[in-house]
Design an enzyme around this catalytic site. Sequence first.
Site, PDB file in Angstrom:
ATOM      1  N   LYS A  87       0.851  -1.191   0.000  1.00 27.63           N
ATOM      2  CA  LYS A  87       0.000   0.000   0.000  1.00 27.63           C
ATOM      3  C   LYS A  87       0.888   1.242   0.000  1.00 27.63           C
ATOM      4  O   LYS A  87       1.770   1.395   0.861  1.00 27.63           O
ATOM      5  CB  LYS A  87      -0.896  -0.034   1.235  1.00 27.63           C
ATOM      6  CG  LYS A  87      -2.159   0.769   1.107  1.00 27.63           C
ATOM      7  CD  LYS A  87      -3.071   0.466   2.296  1.00 27.63           C
ATOM      8  CE  LYS A  87      -4.378   1.207   2.220  1.00 27.63           C
ATOM      9  NZ  LYS A  87      -5.158   1.010   3.456  1.00 27.63           N
TER      10      LYS A  87
HETATM   11  O1  G3P Z   1      -9.211   2.175   4.231  1.00 32.28           O
HETATM   12  C1  G3P Z   1      -9.070   3.490   4.675  1.00 32.28           C
HETATM   13  C2  G3P Z   1      -9.722   3.618   5.979  1.00 32.28           C
HETATM   14  O2  G3P Z   1      -9.036   2.893   6.956  1.00 32.28           O
HETATM   15  C3  G3P Z   1     -10.017   4.987   6.425  1.00 32.28           C
HETATM   16  O3  G3P Z   1     -11.191   4.882   7.110  1.00 32.28           O
HETATM   17  O4  G3P Z   1     -12.931   5.565   8.653  1.00 32.28           O
HETATM   18  O5  G3P Z   1     -10.545   6.268   9.035  1.00 32.28           O
HETATM   19  O6  G3P Z   1     -11.868   7.263   7.190  1.00 32.28           O
HETATM   20  P1  G3P Z   1     -11.642   6.073   8.054  1.00 32.28           P
END
Ligand code: G3P
Length: 218
Positions: A87
Amino acid sequence: MKFFIDTANLSDIKEAYSLGILDGVTTNPSLMAKEGIAGYDAVMKHYLTICEIVDGPVSAEVIATDFEGMVREGEALAALHSNIVVKIPMILEGIKAIKYFSKKGIRTNCTLIFSAGQALLAAKAGATYISPFLGRLDDVSTSGTGLIQQIRLIFDNYGFETEILAASVRHPMHIIECAEIGADVMTGPLSAIKALANHPLTDIGLQQFLADHAKVNG
Ligand code: G3P
């Protein structure tokens, strides 16, 4: 649409995998920190454990922000297990690293995508996946699904094989919307995946079936 779980929590990963519908896992440094996984050896061991639980792509993020560092970290991650997808953040040094890994046949997931231009650049570099952050766009009053639709159109126009991995999914409606607009993959928390199964009429119907069965069978 493929279902990935977005977590580094082993119990959630095992539970999702046991449902038989899980295709892969995504992690990021924040999710690793949330589980208290610190230090190089512990991080590598944790990725290996995840790869041994799930038979599918496991995104492991580099920390370096320069090309040489990303290549060094990415090669070590890719050597860990064949499930690993490296990633890489959406920065220009990351684009160079994606091109490098693409030439070497190492799969990549370009993360932190917030515009169609970023998605196009990563696809041209040969990213296996690009991760538009649906929820974080919604958080700033911008349509996350609108961006995914735009990227879908662009990729279809030119036959890019890069898969659209809808990330920052927060709830079941996000998953349904991603399926409607043709995201290739969604990654979300266990709670959003499990919530897809819920409907009050299912619960009421099941209770009725069981009660009617009990009436005549004791
Ligand atoms: O895959 C990306 C993710 O982990 C971000 O999620 O909920 O932190 O915006 P969030």
